[in-house]
Design an enzyme around this catalytic site. Structure first.
Site, PDB file in Angstrom:
ATOM      1  CD  GLU A  45      -2.449   1.281   2.769  1.00  0.00           C
ATOM      2  OE1 GLU A  45      -2.773   0.220   3.354  1.00  0.00           O
ATOM      3  OE2 GLU A  45      -2.646   2.411   3.263  1.00  0.00           O
ATOM      4  NE  ARG A  49      -0.146   8.145   5.214  1.00  0.00           N
ATOM      5  CZ  ARG A  49      -0.065   7.368   6.284  1.00  0.00           C
ATOM      6  NH1 ARG A  49       0.912   7.542   7.144  1.00  0.00           N
ATOM      7  NH2 ARG A  49      -0.957   6.432   6.498  1.00  0.00           N
ATOM      8  CE  LYS A 133      -5.851   0.460   6.513  1.00  0.00           C
ATOM      9  NZ  LYS A 133      -4.523   1.012   6.261  1.00  0.00           N
TER      10      LYS A 133
HETATM   11  O1  LIG Z   1      -0.312   6.196   9.436  1.00  0.00           O
HETATM   12  C1  LIG Z   1      -0.284   5.143   9.880  1.00  0.00           C
HETATM   13  C2  LIG Z   1      -0.203   3.874   9.191  1.00  0.00           C
HETATM   14  O2  LIG Z   1      -1.337   3.613   8.515  1.00  0.00           O
HETATM   15  C3  LIG Z   1       0.128   2.821  10.165  1.00  0.00           C
HETATM   16  O3  LIG Z   1       1.312   3.181  10.739  1.00  0.00           O
HETATM   17  P1  LIG Z   1       1.978   2.307  11.900  1.00  0.00           P
HETATM   18  O4  LIG Z   1       1.978   0.894  11.482  1.00  0.00           O
HETATM   19  O5  LIG Z   1       3.360   2.901  11.982  1.00  0.00           O
HETATM   20  O6  LIG Z   1       1.190   2.591  13.122  1.00  0.00           O
HETATM   21  C1  LIG Z   2      -4.092   4.713   7.540  1.00  0.00           C
HETATM   22  C2  LIG Z   2      -3.802   4.205   6.246  1.00  0.00           C
HETATM   23  O1  LIG Z   2      -3.375   3.098   6.078  1.00  0.00           O
HETATM   24  C3  LIG Z   2      -4.011   5.079   5.160  1.00  0.00           C
HETATM   25  O2  LIG Z   2      -3.608   6.212   5.302  1.00  0.00           O
HETATM   26  O3  LIG Z   2      -4.612   4.682   4.159  1.00  0.00           O
END
Ligand SMILES: O=C[C@H](O)COP(=O)(O)O
Ligand SMILES: CC(=O)C(=O)O
Length: 213
Positions: A45, A49, A133
Site C-alpha cells: 500500500e 503522503r 480497515k
Molecule cells: O499512518 C499510519 C499507518 O497507517 C500505520 O502506521 P503504523 O503501522 O506505523 O502505526
Molecule cells: C491509515 C492508512 O493506512 C491510510 O492512510 O490509508
C-alpha cells in the site's frame, strides 16, 4: 512465493501483513517493492503522503507487475481516480465519508475504507461492504474493540492498522473477524533512505510467516 497476479476475491487474504509505505524518493519505489516480494510479501500500500506517491505507484505498476499494488491515504474521489490511472489495483483510506465512498464506487477498484466506530461500520455495511480497515486500530480499542463488534456486526472483516507491531500482530490475526493487519514496520524510513533492501526483505520474511505462527 506465490505472487498475486489477478484481483483476489478478498483483499484481506493476500498476506497476513499489508505493508503501508511512504515513498519519499521515487527511485526507491521499485527496489522497495522487489525487497518486499523477495521476503514473501506480495502486496503493498503506497500512501499518497508524499509528492512522488503517484509516480511511485506508476513505477511499481510498470516494473513489478507481480506485486499487488494499492494506493493508501486516499481521501477524495479525485485521489481515487488518480491512483487508478497510475496503476493502483486497490484503494485504502484512513476513514470514510459518503462522498469518498461514492468516489471509490465510481472508480470501481476494490477498496478498504477506514472505520473506527460501530456507526462507521454500519455506514459501510449499508453499502454492501464486507471488508474494511480499522484505523487507528490500537487507539480506538484494538483487539478488545474487534472482539466487541464481532457479535453485533458479523458482516465485516477487518484489516486493523495503526500501532500494530510484530509482537502484537499475532493477537490481531488470531481473531476470526481479522483477515490481515497493516503496518509500517516492514519498511523503516531509515532503511528505505539507506537503500537497505536486505533489512526490508528480512522484515518481510518475518511478516509473511505471521499467519503460520
Ligand atoms: O499512518 C499510519 C499507518 O497507517 C500505520 O502506521 P503504523 O503501522 O506505523 O502505526
Ligand atoms: C491509515 C492508512 O493506512 C491510510 O492512510 O490509508
Amino acid at each position: 512465493m506465490s505472487a498475486v497476479q489477478a484481483t483476489p476475491s478478498s483483499l484481506l487474504d493476500i498476506s497476513p501483513v499489508v505493508p503501508v509505505v511512504v515513498v519519499e524518493d521515487v527511485s526507491s519505489a521499485v527496489p522497495l517493492a522487489r525487497a518486499l516480494l523477495a521476503g514473501g510479501i506480495g502486496v503493498i500500500e503506497v500512501t499518497l503522503r508524499s509528492p512522488v506517491a503517484l509516480d511511485a505507484i506508476r513505477a511499481i505498476a510498470q516494473e513489478v507487475p507481480e506485486m499487488f499494488l494499492g494506493a493508501g491515504t486516499v481521501c477524495s474521489g479525485q485521489q481515487a481516480a488518480d491512483s487508478a490511472e497510475a496503476g493502483a489495483k486497490f484503494l485504502v483510506s484512513p476513514g470514510s465519508s459518503d462522498r469518498l465512498l461514492d468516489g471509490f464506487e465510481k472508480v470501481g477498484l476494490p477498496f478498504l475504507a477506514g472505520c473506527a466506530t460501530p456507526s462507521d461500520m454500519i455506514r459501510l455495511i449499508e453499502r454492501g461492504v464486507t471488508e474494511a480497515k480499522l484505523f487507528p486500530a490500537t487507539v480506538v480499542g484494538g483487539t478488545a474493540l474487534l472482539k466487541a463488534v464481532s457479535s453485533p456486526l458479523p458482516q465485516l472483516r477487518f484489516c486493523p492498522t495503526g500501532g500494530i507491531t510484530p509482537a502484537t500482530a499475532p493477537d490481531f490475526l488470531a481473531l476470526p473477524n481479522v483477515g490481515c493487519v497493516g503496518g509500517t514496520w516492514l519498511t523503516p524510513r531509515q532503511a528505505v533512505k539507506d537503500g537497505d533492501w536486505q533489512q526490508i526483505t528480512e522484515l518481510a520474511a518475518g511478516a509473511s510467516k505471521l499467519r503460520d505462527n
